[in-house]
Structures are given as structure tokens and as C-alpha cells.
Motif scaffolding. Structure first.
Motif, short mmCIF file in Angstrom:
data_model
loop_
_atom_site.label_atom_id
_atom_site.label_comp_id
_atom_site.label_asym_id
_atom_site.label_seq_id
_atom_site.Cartn_x
_atom_site.Cartn_y
_atom_site.Cartn_z
N ASP A 284 0.83 -1.21 0.00
CA ASP A 284 0.00 0.00 0.00
C ASP A 284 0.87 1.26 0.00
N THR A 285 1.99 1.18 0.69
CA THR A 285 2.87 2.36 0.73
C THR A 285 3.46 2.65 -0.66
N LEU A 286 3.57 1.60 -1.46
CA LEU A 286 4.13 1.79 -2.81
C LEU A 286 3.08 2.21 -3.84
N LEU A 287 1.80 1.97 -3.50
CA LEU A 287 0.72 2.19 -4.48
C LEU A 287 0.79 3.56 -5.14
N GLY A 288 0.81 3.55 -6.45
CA GLY A 288 0.75 4.80 -7.20
C GLY A 288 2.03 5.62 -7.16
N ARG A 289 3.02 5.12 -6.46
CA ARG A 289 4.25 5.92 -6.34
C ARG A 289 5.35 5.45 -7.29
N ALA A 290 5.33 4.15 -7.57
CA ALA A 290 6.30 3.62 -8.51
C ALA A 290 5.60 3.40 -9.84
N LEU A 291 5.88 4.27 -10.78
CA LEU A 291 5.18 4.21 -12.06
C LEU A 291 6.01 3.44 -13.07
N PRO A 292 5.35 2.91 -14.11
CA PRO A 292 6.12 2.20 -15.14
C PRO A 292 7.19 3.12 -15.74
N GLY A 293 8.27 2.54 -16.19
CA GLY A 293 9.33 3.33 -16.83
C GLY A 293 10.28 3.95 -15.82
N GLY A 294 10.22 3.45 -14.58
CA GLY A 294 11.16 3.95 -13.57
C GLY A 294 10.84 5.34 -13.07
N LEU A 295 9.57 5.74 -13.21
CA LEU A 295 9.20 7.07 -12.71
C LEU A 295 8.63 6.96 -11.30
N LEU A 296 8.87 7.99 -10.54
CA LEU A 296 8.36 7.99 -9.17
C LEU A 296 7.43 9.17 -8.99
N ALA A 297 6.34 8.95 -8.27
CA ALA A 297 5.40 10.05 -8.02
C ALA A 297 5.17 10.11 -6.51
N LEU A 298 5.56 11.22 -5.92
CA LEU A 298 5.37 11.35 -4.48
C LEU A 298 4.26 12.35 -4.22
N ASP A 299 3.07 11.82 -3.91
CA ASP A 299 1.92 12.67 -3.65
C ASP A 299 2.15 13.50 -2.39
N GLN A 300 1.50 14.60 -2.30
CA GLN A 300 1.55 15.49 -1.13
C GLN A 300 2.95 15.90 -0.74
#
Ligand code: M6R
Length: 627
Positions: A284-300
Motif C-alpha cells: 500500500d505504501t508503494l501504491l501509485g508511487r512507482a510508475l512504469p518506466g522507472g518514474l516515481l510520483a510522491l503525492d503530497q
């Protein structure tokens, strides 16, 4: 209404269980009951509560973690004034209590307990004697008080009224809308007119608590009382003001957890439930944060990439298990992002003139987001203009609201006092942060990040494999049931794991356990090794494995009994140990996430063998809101 109070206290027991008490309105009087029987306090309070008057309309309650005064009934909350009609419950510490008690004693007040809280009841009594309302009496009281507090006061002179206030220690407000005739809950209640939050609809209850689980089963509508704010709860209305009396609109609190998440769900205790939730917590901690293509998204995150690119130093501050997660972060940040990273114990950091500026990123790590040492350390960092990021498990916690950015671990509520699933989720969040910084700084390519993210994505499965071996860990633990002293050794990322394993054993099994960097042993502590000394070594195949095995050979040659955490199939490590706690291998920098699991289980099984309550170890509180 009594049930609401007592059930609320049950869900707050993790904040302290030295004693428990309630006070409720009883006509023109107050009715109070208190029990100080340690972990049995609440059960005993329930028995006492069966003698409470019928038709109770408003009440306050408290579970205590002793700061001023021994955990005995006389020191249990609620505390009363000389007239026996002003009742106060309080979390926090009043720092100028000596001066205040001298003043009150000089005026002839009768102080019965050794607590700082009782002083508040007498100070309110003094102000009420001038003809002030309860709210104004509390305002005047708090002007004389230094320190931290979340408190609630009631006085039958104003029936159906509870006044509460907060500075530093957390306080949340909830409203329960009820069909039918108006009823009341702790914090007071009654019919209202319209529109949240100043008035509730016809038949609503207002409730206050120091943490959300106390209110979870009753409402989904929460507000937060901020520092230096005061809430007046009355039948029919609710008002929040500053301590100076200016009306303010409280901010809504967003809570995603449900009641089930805060219950045991078939396990013997919260700790085993929470250990078994670790794979989910990581996923759950990883959900939506590790995107395909080695991209990272850190919400908030709320700190822009431009600002993060300017960062030239990272300072991590935390306490206890969160500090151990921060130690792992130091390795990850230096290794991947090539940024200087320091780690400090929050209670030391704020008192040691830290050197910070706007290019420093200060990362506060705190499961609760309320630990006062970490909260104050973060405030200190902001004073120096540093960027402050918090890793917190509690949405809208004090730290989360005050920080420039937040990275939430999504472990769900952790009720057991020992940090388990939140600790693993913190490490994962910090590793992701390290990769994010590395990528921003152009240190590693997206393809490399992608490979690492694949390794991170496999962690839930590996942690599950480690958990599945709980029975073999129990068998090993049984062999050491008579051992009173343990050494935990590790090197590199294994060192924080050793510290965490030792902390778990101390807090749960009450056994002496010293966590040490294995290479440092020869500089003194090796003098303690003698035949039969039990050494637990973290010897998975991380960067300094050979050197670690050399250190293990040193203790073995002095007669130590050795238990090793080692990777599956590592016969070489296995042959150097009396017992092995096997774990699957992963990327060396990620290894702490998996390696700490058998040490959690080891402490858990030993504690149970010794007959200890693993959810509520003695002398501890889940959230430490005092310095
Ligand atoms: O809520 P926090 O993460 O700030 O709490 C910090 C420590 O009190 C906490 O990690 C404590 O050491 C653990 N409960 C030990 O298992």
C-alpha cells in the motif's frame, strides 16, 4: 454514554495504561471513578462504572502514562479542585508546575496528588470564583501555564458543558449525528441547529479525544483542534476559539481508516496481526508511487522538484524504531542520491544548535506524527528555514499538517505499542524518497530506478516468506528462554536491523539486549563476551558480509553462542552459527525490510513465553506526547 467513554478509553489504551478514570455529570454534582491496576485498570474501571448514576449526559475520561507522580489511584485522572466539582483530564506536561503549586499552596489550596494536572483544576477553581464562565476560567488558567497540554474540563455549575484546549499535544473533535431525540457523548452533546461544525443537527453528540481510534466506530466526521485553540462543547452548540477568545473555523480532519482496521481480526494480539499485515503495508505504501518506466510520483510532497534539486544535505530526525528506519535511510540516500545525510535522535537534535539552512532537507520520521520530540525538532528545523518533509502513518497528524511536504506510509492503524508494520513501511517510503532524490539529481537513470523498483515491488512477497517461518523462529526462541542478556550485532545496513532487534527484545520481553556495530566490538564491548554469551548477528549478504563474518568468528572464538539472520542457502553463514533465522535475499540496500522480520518474531515469541502482554508492554505508551 458510559459505554462511549469506556470504549473510547479502550481504543486509547495504547497511549498509556498505568491507570484509567472517568468523571460524569450527576445532577449538580460530579461522579468519579478511577482504577490504577496497570494493564487491568480499564477492566477494573468498567466494574466501578456499573455504580455510576443513570442518565449520564456528559463525561470525560483518561488513560494515563505516568509523568508526574507514581501510577497510583491518587494520581489517576480526572483530577478535582478543592470543591470537588471541577474535573480535569490532561495529556502533556505543565513545565512551570513548581511555581504554580507554590502559589496554590500559599493560597490554601489542598493539593492531593503529585500530578501537574491537578494544578489545572485548582487554577480553574480560582478563576471560577471570580465569576468567570468555565471557558473564560480555562482561558485565564492557560495564560498562566507553560508546557504542553490537551485537556478537557467539566463543572456542573455549567451543566452539559465541556471545555477543552490544546497546545502541542493532539486533540480531535468528532460529531455523531443521531436520529431521534438528542443524546449525549463524551465531550458533551445535544440538539443543535444546522451546519457543521459550530452546531450539529437535531440530536447530535460531540466527542473529543486525543486520537482518532477512540471515535472511529462512532463517527466519520472529524475536526482538529489546533495549538492554542479552545473548544466549548455545549448541548446544542460547539464553538472553537483561540485562547484569546477569537472565533475560528476548525479544520476538517480526513480519516481513511475504518473500525475493522483497528480491531484484532482473529489474531491473538494486535502485534501478530500487525506483523502479518506487513506485506500489505509495504504494497500500500508503494501504491501509485512507482510508475512504469522507472518514474516515481510522491503525492503530497508539496516541496517542488526545483527546491529539492537545490538540497545539499539531508538530516533525518526521529525516535525509537522510526530512528532505526532513519538510519537505513542514511545508507540509501548516500548510496543512491549521493547527498550527505545525517541522522539524529529528535530529542537531542533540537537542543544542539543544528546547522541548517534553506538548502537542507529535514526529514521527520514518525508513525504517529505526534511524538513531541520529533514535532519540536521539525519546528526547530523550520525556524532555520530548512525544508521539512515528514514520513507519517497518520493522515493529518500534527507533523503532517505543519511540514512542507508529507510522504504517508499507508500501514493502517498500528495499535500494538511495538512498531512493526509501520517500521517496515517507513523504511520502504524512505528508500523510495532516496531514489526520487537520486533521479532528480540525475545520479541514476530511469532504467536503473526501474530495476530497483522491481526489487522493491518484490518486498511484500519476501516479507511474507519471512513471516511464514514464524514457527521455526519460535523453536529457536524457545532454546533461549532462560537467557537474560543478548548482544545484537550488524554492519552497514545490518546495524539498524541489529538495533531494532535489540529494541524489540527489550521492550517486549524485558531482556537486556545491546545493539552494536559489529566492527566496533573490538574497541571495548568484546570484553563482555564469555562462554555462553548469546550473540544475534545480522549476517545477510549485504555489503560488509565478509567483515561481519570475521566479527562473528571473533565472538565464537571467545565462546559465544551465535544466532544468525542469514540468507536462504548460505551454508557458509549457517556453519558459523548455533542457530539460524533464515530469510530470502534481496537487494543489499533493501535487506533491512526483510531481515528485521525474524527479529520481530524472535522478540514476540520470547515475550509470549515469558507471559508478557505484547500489545501493552510495561512503562510504555504508543504515542509519546511528552518530552
Ligand atoms: O510515533 P513515532 O514513530 O514518532 O514513535 C517513535 C517511537 O516512540 C516508537 O518508534 C517506539 O520506539 C516504538 N513503539 C518501539 O517499538
Amino acid at each position: 454514554m458510559l459505554d462511549v467513554l469506556l470504549d473510547g478509553l479502550a481504543s486509547l489504551e495504547y497511549r498509556g495504561y498505568d491507570s484509567a478514570g472517568i468523571a460524569v455529570e450527576a445532577g449538580e454534582d460530579l461522579w468519579r471513578a478511577r482504577a490504577a491496576t496497570g494493564t487491568r485498570s480499564l477492566d477494573d474501571l468498567r466494574k466501578l462504572a456499573s455504580a455510576a448514576p443513570a442518565g449520564v449526559f456528559a463525561g470525560i475520561g483518561h488513560t494515563r502514562w505516568a509523568t508526574h507522580g507514581a501510577p497510583v489511584e491518587a494520581n489517576a485522572h480526572p483530577h478535582l479542585d478543592c470543591t470537588g466539582t471541577v474535573a480535569v483530564v490532561h495529556n502533556g506536561i505543565i513545565e512551570n508546575c513548581r511555581e504554580l503549586s507554590e502559589m496554590l499552596l500559599g493560597e490554601g489550596h489542598d493539593l492531593i496528588s503529585e500530578t501537574d494536572t491537578e494544578l489545572l483544576a485548582h487554577l480553574v477553581e480560582r478563576e471560577l470564583a471570580t465569576g468567570a464562565s468555565l471557558a473564560d476560567a480555562l482561558r485565564a488558567t492557560l495564560r498562566q501555564v507553560e508546557g504542553a497540554f490537551a485537556l478537557a474540563v467539566m463543572w456542573p455549575g455549567e451543566p452539559g458543558t465541556i471545555v477543552a484546549a490544546r497546545r502541542v499535544s493532539p486533540l480531535v473533535l468528532g460529531r455523531v449525528d443521531i436520529a431521534g431525540p438528542p443524546t449525549a457523548g463524551p465531550g458533551t452533546a445535544g440538539p443543535g441547529t444546522a451546519g457543521p461544525p459550530t452546531a450539529g443537527p437535531e440530536g447530535c453528540q460531540w466527542m473529543l479525544a486525543s486520537d482518532v481510534p477512540a471515535l472511529l466506530g462512532r463517527t466519520r466526521t472529524f475536526w482538529v483542534i489546533e495549538d492554542d485553540q479552545l473548544a466549548e462543547l455545549r448541548a446544542g452548540s460547539m464553538r472553537v476559539t483561540t485562547l484569546a477568545g477569537k472565533d475560528v473555523e476548525p479544520s476538517e480532519l480526513h480519516v481513511e481508516w475504518d473500525v475493522e482496521a483497528a480491531q484484532k481480526g482473529g489474531f491473538d494480539d494486535f502485534m501478530s496481526k500487525e506483523m502479518h499485515e506487513q506485506p500489505r503495508a509495504i504494497a500500500d505504501t508503494l501504491l501509485g508511487r512507482a510508475l512504469p518506466g522507472g518514474l516515481l510520483a510522491l503525492d503530497q510532497m508539496r516541496i517542488s522538484d526545483e527546491e529539492l534539486r537545490e538540497v545539499d544535505k539531508v538530516v533525518v530526525v526521529a525516535c525509537g524504531s522510526s530512528y532505526h528506519a532513519g538510519l537505513v535511510a542514511k545508507f540509501a540516500i548516500e548510496h543512491w542520491a549521493r547527498l550527505p545525510a545525517e541522522i539524529d535522535i529528535a530529542s537531542e537534535f533540537r537542543y544542539r544548535d543544528p546547522i541548517l539552512d534553506r538548502r537542507t532537507l529535514v526529514v521527520g520520521v514518525s508513525q504517529s506524527g505526534e511524538t513531541v520530540d520529533t514535532l519540536q525538532a521539525m519546528r526547530e528545523a523550520r525556524r532555520w528555514d530548512a525544508k521539512v518533509l515528514v514520513i507519517s502513518n497518520v493522515v493529518d497528524s500534527s507533523m503532517a499538517r505543519e511540514a512542507d511536504g508529507v510522504l504517508y506510509t499507508r500501514a493502517g492503524p498500528e495499535i500494538g505499542v511495538a512498531a512493526t508494520k509501520t517500521h517496515l513501511a517507513q523504511i520502504v517510503a524512505l528508500e523510495v524518497l532516496a531514489l526520487y532524490l537520486a533521479q532528480l539529481r540525475g545520479i541514476i537513470y530511469p532504467t536503473e530506478v526501474e530495476r530497483l523498483l522491481d526489487d522493491i515491488a518484490r518486498l511484500p512477497e519476501l516479507v511474507q516468506l519471512a513471516l511464514d517461518r514464524s514457527d521455526s523462529v519460535r523453536a529457536v526462541a524457545a532454546k533461549y528462554a532462560a537467557t537474560r542478556d543478548f548482544f545484537f550485532l550488524g554492519r552497514n545496513v545490518g546495524f539498524p536491523v541489529a538495533l531494532e532487534g535489540a529494541l524489540k527484545l527489550k521492550e517486549l520481553a524485558y531482556l537486556r539486549a545491546e545493539g552494536y556495530p559489529a566492527g566496533e566490538l573490538k574497541h571495548g564491548p568484546i570484553a563482555l563476551i564469555e562462554p555462553g554469551t548469546v550473540v544475534v548477528g545480522v549476517a545477510t549478504r549485504t555489503r560488509l558480509w565478509e567483515k561481519m563474518m570475521g566479527n562473528i568468528a571473533e565472538v565464537r572464538s571467545r565462546g559465544a553462542t551465535v544466532v544468525l539472520v542469514a540468507n536462504d542457502g548460505d551454508d557458509q553463514a549457517g556453519s558459523e552459527a548455533d542457530d539460524v533465522l533464515w530469510v530470502p535475499a534481496t537487494h543489499p540496500v533493501l535487506a533491512p525490510v526483510v531481515d528485521v522480520v525474524p527479529l520481530q518474531l524472535f522478540a514476540y515469541h520470547l515475550a509470549r513465553r515469558h507471559g508478557h502482554d505484547v500489545d501493552r508492554p510495561r512503562n510504555l505508551a504508543k504515542t509519546v506526547t511528552v518530552e
